[in-house]
Structure formats: structure tokens, C-alpha cells
Design a protein around this motif. Structure first.
Motif, PDB file in Angstrom:
ATOM      1  N   TYR A   1       0.825  -1.218   0.000  1.00 37.21           N
ATOM      2  CA  TYR A   1       0.000   0.000   0.000  1.00 37.21           C
ATOM      3  C   TYR A   1       0.857   1.266   0.000  1.00 37.21           C
ATOM      4  O   TYR A   1       0.696   2.130  -0.834  1.00 37.21           O
ATOM      5  CB  TYR A   1      -0.951  -0.015   1.203  1.00 37.21           C
ATOM      6  N   ALA A   2       1.785   1.358   0.965  1.00 36.97           N
ATOM      7  CA  ALA A   2       2.683   2.534   1.044  1.00 36.97           C
ATOM      8  C   ALA A   2       3.783   2.240   2.046  1.00 36.97           C
ATOM      9  O   ALA A   2       3.555   1.575   3.062  1.00 36.97           O
ATOM     10  CB  ALA A   2       1.911   3.774   1.472  1.00 36.97           C
ATOM     11  N   ASP A   3       4.977   2.745   1.777  1.00 38.74           N
ATOM     12  CA  ASP A   3       6.120   2.649   2.703  1.00 38.74           C
ATOM     13  C   ASP A   3       6.376   1.235   3.219  1.00 38.74           C
ATOM     14  O   ASP A   3       6.748   1.052   4.373  1.00 38.74           O
ATOM     15  CB  ASP A   3       5.938   3.593   3.893  1.00 38.74           C
ATOM     16  N   GLY A   4       6.123   0.226   2.396  1.00 35.15           N
ATOM     17  CA  GLY A   4       6.345  -1.160   2.801  1.00 35.15           C
ATOM     18  C   GLY A   4       5.217  -1.743   3.636  1.00 35.15           C
ATOM     19  O   GLY A   4       5.308  -2.875   4.103  1.00 35.15           O
ATOM     20  N   PHE A   5       4.153  -0.996   3.853  1.00 29.06           N
ATOM     21  CA  PHE A   5       2.996  -1.479   4.620  1.00 29.06           C
ATOM     22  C   PHE A   5       1.991  -2.130   3.681  1.00 29.06           C
ATOM     23  O   PHE A   5       1.773  -1.656   2.563  1.00 29.06           O
ATOM     24  CB  PHE A   5       2.291  -0.314   5.334  1.00 29.06           C
ATOM     25  N   ASN A   6       1.386  -3.204   4.160  1.00 31.38           N
ATOM     26  CA  ASN A   6       0.272  -3.834   3.474  1.00 31.38           C
ATOM     27  C   ASN A   6      -1.012  -3.379   4.161  1.00 31.38           C
ATOM     28  O   ASN A   6      -1.110  -3.438   5.383  1.00 31.38           O
ATOM     29  CB  ASN A   6       0.365  -5.360   3.554  1.00 31.38           C
ATOM     30  N   ALA A   7      -1.964  -2.925   3.379  1.00 29.05           N
ATOM     31  CA  ALA A   7      -3.261  -2.528   3.925  1.00 29.05           C
ATOM     32  C   ALA A   7      -4.072  -3.805   4.120  1.00 29.05           C
ATOM     33  O   ALA A   7      -4.597  -4.363   3.161  1.00 29.05           O
ATOM     34  CB  ALA A   7      -3.961  -1.555   3.000  1.00 29.05           C
ATOM     35  N   SER A   8      -4.144  -4.278   5.346  1.00 24.82           N
ATOM     36  CA  SER A   8      -4.862  -5.524   5.618  1.00 24.82           C
ATOM     37  C   SER A   8      -6.358  -5.296   5.801  1.00 24.82           C
ATOM     38  O   SER A   8      -7.141  -6.242   5.739  1.00 24.82           O
ATOM     39  CB  SER A   8      -4.291  -6.204   6.865  1.00 24.82           C
ATOM     40  N   TYR A   9      -6.757  -4.044   6.013  1.00 36.70           N
ATOM     41  CA  TYR A   9      -8.172  -3.715   6.225  1.00 36.70           C
ATOM     42  C   TYR A   9      -8.362  -2.272   5.763  1.00 36.70           C
ATOM     43  O   TYR A   9      -8.022  -1.328   6.476  1.00 36.70           O
ATOM     44  CB  TYR A   9      -8.506  -3.853   7.709  1.00 36.70           C
ATOM     45  N   ILE A  10      -8.858  -2.111   4.558  1.00 34.10           N
ATOM     46  CA  ILE A  10      -9.029  -0.767   4.011  1.00 34.10           C
ATOM     47  C   ILE A  10     -10.447  -0.631   3.462  1.00 34.10           C
ATOM     48  O   ILE A  10     -10.984  -1.564   2.876  1.00 34.10           O
ATOM     49  CB  ILE A  10      -7.956  -0.456   2.940  1.00 34.10           C
ATOM     50  N   PHE A  11     -11.032   0.525   3.707  1.00 33.87           N
ATOM     51  CA  PHE A  11     -12.376   0.797   3.217  1.00 33.87           C
ATOM     52  C   PHE A  11     -12.464   2.263   2.806  1.00 33.87           C
ATOM     53  O   PHE A  11     -11.611   3.068   3.159  1.00 33.87           O
ATOM     54  CB  PHE A  11     -13.435   0.459   4.278  1.00 33.87           C
ATOM     55  N   LYS A  12     -13.476   2.569   2.036  1.00 35.01           N
ATOM     56  CA  LYS A  12     -13.705   3.951   1.611  1.00 35.01           C
ATOM     57  C   LYS A  12     -14.894   4.498   2.397  1.00 35.01           C
ATOM     58  O   LYS A  12     -15.895   3.821   2.584  1.00 35.01           O
ATOM     59  CB  LYS A  12     -14.011   4.022   0.125  1.00 35.01           C
ATOM     60  N   TYR A  13     -14.731   5.734   2.855  1.00 37.61           N
ATOM     61  CA  TYR A  13     -15.823   6.437   3.516  1.00 37.61           C
ATOM     62  C   TYR A  13     -15.840   7.850   2.962  1.00 37.61           C
ATOM     63  O   TYR A  13     -14.843   8.563   3.065  1.00 37.61           O
ATOM     64  CB  TYR A  13     -15.622   6.449   5.032  1.00 37.61           C
ATOM     65  N   GLU A  14     -16.937   8.205   2.323  1.00 38.19           N
ATOM     66  CA  GLU A  14     -17.076   9.501   1.666  1.00 38.19           C
ATOM     67  C   GLU A  14     -15.891   9.776   0.738  1.00 38.19           C
ATOM     68  O   GLU A  14     -15.323  10.864   0.724  1.00 38.19           O
ATOM     69  CB  GLU A  14     -17.274  10.610   2.694  1.00 38.19           C
ATOM     70  N   GLY A  15     -15.476   8.733   0.004  1.00 38.57           N
ATOM     71  CA  GLY A  15     -14.410   8.859  -0.978  1.00 38.57           C
ATOM     72  C   GLY A  15     -13.000   8.864  -0.421  1.00 38.57           C
ATOM     73  O   GLY A  15     -12.042   9.069  -1.157  1.00 38.57           O
TER      74      GLY A  15
END
Length: 167
Positions: free
Chosen positions: A55-69
Motif C-alpha cells: 500500500y505505502a512505505d512497505g505497509f500492506n493494507a490488511s483492512y481498508i475501506f472507503k468512507y465519503e471517498g
């Protein structure tokens, strides 16, 4: 002497000097409901969750969602965790302990069991996540101990709190 003064002013403004969130705001965030007329809570109903490696800086987004874009959620990298807000990472290890829990270290949490919300008190606005430590305490008094992170949306400071929500 003039340049030293300017350096101090510049450092002070980069630190933020913002007051930490109030007790009512913290308690409201941990419970994902307002405990005071001065605090408004907008719960985030997470309907669709994604995962994204790298996702960014070597981090994996294990739980990502969109709220109001806006991207929101939780990311991990080895033994490091971060909140995601508006596509940016805020490392939990950099969080500022507030209240009487200064001896408690920031901790990872299960994002699927967490309560996500936005809180406002006066001009202060926070992205909040509250949790009860991996679902422990489904029965018994420990179920009343909650932890949480509060991201100040103005200066981007992240605070960490642990409280018995009955008090």
C-alpha cells in the motif's frame, strides 16, 4: 539570537501544541457513541473491505475501506502497524498515550472487531477506532476495558487511550 528564536517558533509550530482530546471525547471514541452533549459521533458503517499489498512505505493494507471517498483502515509491516486516513499512514508506535495509561504501550488490534467513527468537539475533529482487545472479555469485567486510537484531523497527532468505559 534572532535565528534561534525563529528556530524555536518553527519547532513549536511543527509540534502542534494542540491540547490532547478531552475525557468526554476519548470516552465517546472508545464507545463509538457520544457520552456528552459537547461531542458528536458519526459512526462509520464498514460495508466493503479491501486488502492491498504494498500500500505505502512497505505497509500492506490488511483492512481498508472507503468512507465519503476517503481511504481509511489499518495497515501492517512486520511488527509495525498504522492507521490509514485519507491515503496516508499514521504509525501506532508513534502514538501519544493520554490519561492515566502512560505505562500501557500502543498495541495492534483486530480491525474487523473494531468500531470506527469520526468525532467532533468544538473545533477539534478526530478519526477514531475503539476496540476491546481482540474480543477478550466477552463475559466478565474485562469486557469494559477498551483501547483506542484518535487521529487529530488538524495536526495529525495520533493519541492512544485505554479506559474502563464504565467510569
Amino acid at each position: 539570537m534572532k535565528s534561534r528564536f525563529a528556530t524555536v517558533i518553527m519547532f513549536a509550530s511543527s509540534v502542534g501544541w494542540a491540547a490532547p482530546p478531552s475525557k468526554n471525547l476519548v470516552k465517546s471514541c472508545l464507545q463509538a457513541r457520544s457520552v456528552s452533549l459537547s461531542v458528536t459521533i458519526r459512526n462509520i458503517n464498514v460495508e466493503e473491505v479491501f486488502q492491498e499489498d504494498g500500500y505505502a512505505d512497505g505497509f500492506n493494507a490488511s483492512y481498508i475501506f472507503k468512507y465519503e471517498g476517503v481511504d481509511m483502515g489499518y495497515a501492517e509491516r512486520k511488527r509495525d502497524q498504522a492507521l490509514i486516513y485519507s491515503g496516508k499512514l499514521y504509525r501506532l508506535s508513534n502514538s501519544i498515550p493520554i490519561g492515566s495509561n502512560s505505562e500501557v504501550k500502543s498495541t495492534a488490534f483486530n480491525p474487523t472487531l473494531a468500531q470506527w467513527s469520526l468525532a467532533k468537539e468544538g473545533k477539534q475533529q478526530y478519526f477514531c477506532v475503539g476496540f476491546n482487545f481482540y474480543g477478550l472479555g466477552q463475559s466478565g469485567s474485562f469486557q469494559n476495558v477498551h483501547g483506542g486510537y484518535l487521529l487529530n484531523l488538524k495536526n495529525r497527532d495520533v493519541y492512544f487511550a485505554v479506559r474502563d468505559i464504565r467510569q
